[in-house]
Design an enzyme around this catalytic site. Structure first.
Site, short mmCIF file in Angstrom:
data_model
loop_
_atom_site.label_atom_id
_atom_site.label_comp_id
_atom_site.label_asym_id
_atom_site.label_seq_id
_atom_site.Cartn_x
_atom_site.Cartn_y
_atom_site.Cartn_z
N ASP A 153 81.58 37.20 16.49
CA ASP A 153 80.18 37.14 17.18
C ASP A 153 80.14 38.54 17.65
O ASP A 153 79.82 38.85 18.86
CB ASP A 153 80.45 36.21 18.32
CG ASP A 153 80.66 34.79 18.21
OD1 ASP A 153 80.42 34.32 17.32
OD2 ASP A 153 81.54 34.45 19.10
N GLU A 190 71.82 28.42 17.64
CA GLU A 190 72.68 29.34 18.44
C GLU A 190 72.63 30.91 17.69
O GLU A 190 71.92 31.02 16.96
CB GLU A 190 74.24 28.99 18.71
CG GLU A 190 74.97 29.02 17.11
CD GLU A 190 76.34 28.39 17.35
OE1 GLU A 190 76.52 27.92 18.30
OE2 GLU A 190 76.97 28.47 16.43
O1 FUB Z 1 82.33 32.17 19.21
C1 FUB Z 1 82.05 30.80 20.03
C2 FUB Z 1 80.92 30.21 19.24
O2 FUB Z 1 80.81 30.14 17.97
C3 FUB Z 1 79.72 31.44 19.51
O3 FUB Z 1 79.18 31.26 20.73
C4 FUB Z 1 78.72 30.81 18.40
O4 FUB Z 1 77.57 31.48 18.48
C5 FUB Z 1 79.44 30.55 17.11
O5 FUB Z 1 79.93 31.65 16.48
#
Ligand code: FUB
Length: 350
Positions: free
Chosen positions: A43, A251
């Protein structure tokens, strides 16, 4: 968010020996190598502060005491490290622990994808973590250094929820926080900014969930206005439905500005694309344009887009080093635009 994790993890595990050699099971070669290999990172939110590149990633760990579940419980991260480098391709420095979950008074578990910005010499780190009731909230921590250590505020940002905050400061000085993630990120539990523990995923013909935005107050630690939806529309001006899951928001929001236009990019989650949409102001609406990055090794796809000197770069992650979905490694590749301002998709493998 991880119903298909088990299958994908098995696939990823069988391809481990190949990926360790830098080749995928499909015989493809990654175009970029992990920026660091002494720990797992994911991320990546990258920024240039005072001419130097700083990356704010999640710090993935193999929490053996935590079971894998559909909510992503095995993404059990406990601290953040900031990475830095003087130039793309140069040595990458791990600046040590910038914030530990034990120093966040209200935190329960799971420090997920963060982002950072600077204002008047103070660096602000925005992070999602579940509170002691197991509800994702967004916190902020400050430091006089871009690498921390950061001191967390005693409470989460009032009115914040869900995951994946990204902060954008416009040229007029106004700052905005974008956030949200469905499934394990709990966005489906929030209706009109009210919590509903029974909030469900949308049916396939329903309008898809949208990411959220709120302008930040001058202190950068609170919302200056009620949280609202970020509209993402198709080229006919229509919202995406849940069944458009190769394009709809899931997301990993990011906002960057290019030639006066606002580019909102995000992951489609269960179809693993990174997509983008363009708007005329920070609130949108944003019109869908296409894919920035196709699915990478692993289940998740997450990124940032940043200008370094005269070039633009896509920071992203995959699971090249581990072959395990929850143990990722951050990477960078150059990103280029077409003359009409559309983005040329980045190829992670060739
Ligand atoms: O790293 C945890 C979660 O996985 C992140 O918040 C999402 O965007 C995905 O990458």
């Amino acid at each position: 968010m991880q119903r298909v994790f088990t299958i994908l993890t098995l696939v990823a595990l069988t391809s481990f020996s190949l990926t360790a050699l830098g080749q995928t099971s499909a015989g493809k070669t990654p175009v970029s190598q992990p920026l660091v290999s002494h720990m797992y990172t994911a991320d990546p939110s990258a920024h240039v502060f005072n001419g130097k590149i700083y990356i704010y990633p999640s710090h993935d760990i193999d929490a053996k005491d935590v079971k894998e579940d559909d909510e992503g419980g095995h993404f059990a991260m406990r601290d953040y490290h900031v990475l830095s480098m003087d130039k793309i391709g140069g040595p990458v420095k791990d600046n040590g622990v910038a914030l530990d979950i034990k120093d966040i008074p209200w935190a329960g578990r799971q420090l997920w994808a963060p982002d950072a910005t600077v204002k008047n010499g103070i660096y602000y780190l925005y992070f999602p973590v579940k509170d002691k009731e197991d509800i994702f909230r967004i916190g902020v921590a400050t430091s006089k250094s871009p690498t921390g250590p950061f001191k967390a505020e005693p409470e989460p940002i009032k009115g914040s929820y869900s995951i994946d905050p990204t902060v954008f400061q416009d040229s007029d000085g106004k700052a905005y926080l974008y956030f949200g993630g469905i499934w394990g990120g709990q966005l489906q539990r929030w209706d009109n900014n009210k919590y509903n523990p029974k909030g469900a995923l949308k049916q396939k013909d329903e309008v898809a969930y949208l990411p959220r935005i709120a302008r930040l107050s001058a202190d950068m630690k609170s919302f200056a206005e009620p949280v609202r939806d970020v509209q993402i529309l198709d080229k006919n001006g229509k919202p995406f439905l849940e069944k458009d899951n190769d394009k709809r928001f899931f997301e990993a929001a990011w906002l960057h500005k290019y030639k006066g236009k606002y580019y909102f990019s995000y992951s489609t989650g269960d179809t693993h694309n990174l997509c983008y949409a363009i708007g005329d102001n920070p609130y949108g609406p944003f019109t869908y344009q296409g894919v920035v990055l196709k699915p990478v090794l692993g289940w998740t796809n997450h990124h940032s887009i940043v200008q370094v000197g005269s070039k633009w770069y896509l920071f992203y992650h995959d699971t090249q080093l581990s072959g395990k979905t929850h143990l990722r490694n951050v990477k960078v590749a150059e990103l280029t635009y077409n003359p009409d301002g559309t983005i040329r998709p980045v190829e992670a493998y060739n």
